[in-house]
Design an enzyme around this catalytic site. Structure first.
Site, PDB file in Angstrom:
ATOM      1  N   HIS A 125       0.847  -1.202   0.000  1.00  0.00           N
ATOM      2  CA  HIS A 125       0.000   0.000   0.000  1.00  0.00           C
ATOM      3  C   HIS A 125       0.874   1.241   0.000  1.00  0.00           C
ATOM      4  CE1 HIS A 125      -0.008   1.500   4.274  1.00  0.00           C
ATOM      5  NE2 HIS A 125       0.118   0.228   4.620  1.00  0.00           N
ATOM      6  N   GLU A 171      -5.376   1.698   1.916  1.00  0.00           N
ATOM      7  CA  GLU A 171      -5.255   0.550   2.817  1.00  0.00           C
ATOM      8  C   GLU A 171      -5.609   0.972   4.231  1.00  0.00           C
ATOM      9  OE1 GLU A 171      -3.219  -2.167   5.769  1.00  0.00           O
ATOM     10  OE2 GLU A 171      -3.054  -0.015   5.499  1.00  0.00           O
ATOM     11  N   GLU A 172      -5.147   2.166   4.592  1.00  0.00           N
ATOM     12  CA  GLU A 172      -5.336   2.629   5.979  1.00  0.00           C
ATOM     13  C   GLU A 172      -6.803   2.916   6.313  1.00  0.00           C
ATOM     14  OE1 GLU A 172      -3.078   2.226   8.023  1.00  0.00           O
ATOM     15  OE2 GLU A 172      -1.109   2.555   7.113  1.00  0.00           O
TER      16      GLU A 172
HETATM   17  N1  TRP Z   1      -1.661  -2.984   7.883  1.00  0.00           N
HETATM   18  C1  TRP Z   1      -1.316  -2.239   9.075  1.00  0.00           C
HETATM   19  C2  TRP Z   1      -1.179  -0.789   8.684  1.00  0.00           C
HETATM   20  O1  TRP Z   1      -0.876  -0.493   7.566  1.00  0.00           O
HETATM   21  C3  TRP Z   1      -0.028  -2.708   9.690  1.00  0.00           C
HETATM   22  C4  TRP Z   1      -0.091  -4.084  10.212  1.00  0.00           C
HETATM   23  C5  TRP Z   1      -0.503  -4.464  11.421  1.00  0.00           C
HETATM   24  C6  TRP Z   1       0.234  -5.277   9.503  1.00  0.00           C
HETATM   25  N2  TRP Z   1      -0.451  -5.812  11.549  1.00  0.00           N
HETATM   26  C7  TRP Z   1      -0.001  -6.331  10.387  1.00  0.00           C
HETATM   27  C8  TRP Z   1       0.693  -5.528   8.241  1.00  0.00           C
HETATM   28  C9  TRP Z   1       0.239  -7.646   9.989  1.00  0.00           C
HETATM   29  C10 TRP Z   1       0.927  -6.854   7.847  1.00  0.00           C
HETATM   30  C11 TRP Z   1       0.681  -7.900   8.724  1.00  0.00           C
HETATM   31  O2  TRP Z   1      -1.340   0.038   9.505  1.00  0.00           O
HETATM   32 ZN    ZN Z   2       0.568  -0.410   6.411  1.00  0.00          ZN
END
Ligand code: TRP
Ligand code: ZN
Ligand code: CA
Length: 317
Positions: A125, A171-172
């Site tokens: 992302h 993504e966020e």
């Molecule tokens: N996706 C989350 C973000 O962008 C970060 C994250 C938390 C994550 N736990 C995860 C990414 C496990 C991959 C796997 O804020």
């Molecule tokens: Zn992230």
């Protein structure tokens, strides 16, 4: 005590010479393949990955301190990555969607060639949260995937499978861009994706080496790479389904990926194998204004970038 190692070394050398002499002239050897054997994956230059991170930091600084969905810093990030890919010979497209009342974009880049019915994808992302520049989360994955794509072009790699790279928007906001992409695929198109590799946070300042345990072949590919470096890995457990691989997985696409840790804290067992600080988060600047270029462990970013290239090469041959 010198004698035994020397004798062993001599024996090994003799075997190596014998193999060299006989190699290629063995009766009944396999015929020459139609395609030349694909070269080994390249070492991804960490300086190049860091140069992309510096650009993403400058973009955030010039645009209110973030690169978030629907903001100028996201658009500038998109423009930066897209221009690099086009200059290298990728076919790019933007996929538009709406989230929280703002227009968002995914960037999809195809490397011409390979079997269109067998597609290997790698993605990250590109958006940050509004509270900071998002350099570890997820400039790190975005930059490493970009540099891997550029390495494909530089090396003239012509894999048997078709390669596609993606940078996801929003993504966020809840995996919005990646879900929009997966939902946009017909079932036939979806079935052609033999694997999706996800990279979200791979340069955490107090790093761990986590491998997603979803598809066993993809998982083994990453584990083999780190085993070759002598680095222990653990299964990623900091929130399964919390990144862009989830929509793919839910649609039945084999997925895998790497992660260096977010707000969980490093245990003493983890510090014993990886170094770093016990009791501190893997990323103390997670979703904060301090997620800048200072919030990166270069060694972790380098190893993970090289692992991405290794997996992209190995899984697309
Ligand atoms: N996706 C989350 C973000 O962008 C970060 C994250 C938390 C994550 N736990 C995860 C990414 C496990 C991959 C796997 O804020
Ligand atoms: Zn992230
Ligand atoms: Ca490297």
């Amino acid at each position: 005590m010198q004698l035994l190692p020397s004798a062993r070394a001599l024996t090994a050398a003799a075997v190596a010479v014998a193999t060299l002499v006989t190699g290629g002239s063995v009766a009944g050897a396999a015929p020459a393949p139609a395609r030349p054997a694909a070269a080994a994956a390249p070492d991804i230059p960490i300086a190049n990955v860091k140069a992309h991170l510096a650009q993403l930091q400058s973009i955030a600084t010039a645009n209110g301190g973030n690169r978030a969905h629907g903001r100028a810093g996201y658009q500038a990030s998109l423009d930066y990555v897209k221009a690099k890919l086009e200059a290298a010979g990728f076919t790019t497209r933007l996929q538009q969607f709406t989230a929280s009342g703002r227009t968002g974009y995914n960037l999809i880049a195809d490397w011409p060639g390979g079997d269109a019915n067998t597609v290997v994808m790698a993605g990250s992302h590109l958006d940050s949260v509004t509270s900071g520049p998002g350099i570890n989360d997820n400039g790190s994955g975005s930059s490493a995937v970009l540099e891997t794509a550029l390495a494909v072009a530089r090396s003239g790699y012509q894999p048997a499978k078709h390669l596609r790279f993606a940078w996801w928007g929003a993504e966020e906001l809840g995996l919005v861009g990646s879900r929009a992409y997966v939902n946009s695929l017909g079932s036939a198109e979806r079935a052609k994706i033999s694997g999706y590799l996800n990279f979200d946070m791979i340069g955490s300042p107090n790093p761990g080496y986590f491998v997603y345990d979803d598809d066993p072949t993809i998982e083994k590919t990453f584990k083999d790479y780190f085993a070759g470096l002598g680095i222990a890995t653990e299964i990623e457990t900091e929130g399964d389904g919390r990144s862009d691989h989830a929509p793919f997985k839910n649609a039945g696409v084999p997925v895998g990926g790497l992660f260096s840790g977010a707000d969980y804290r490093k245990t003493s067992a983890q510090a014993a194998k990886w170094g770093g600080t016990v009791g501190q988060p893997f990323d103390r600047c997670y979703h904060s204004s301090c997620d800048t270029t200072a919030n990166i462990d270069d060694t972790a970013l380098d190893r993970n970038s090289d692992a991405i290239a290794y997996a992209v090469w190995e899984l697309s041959r």
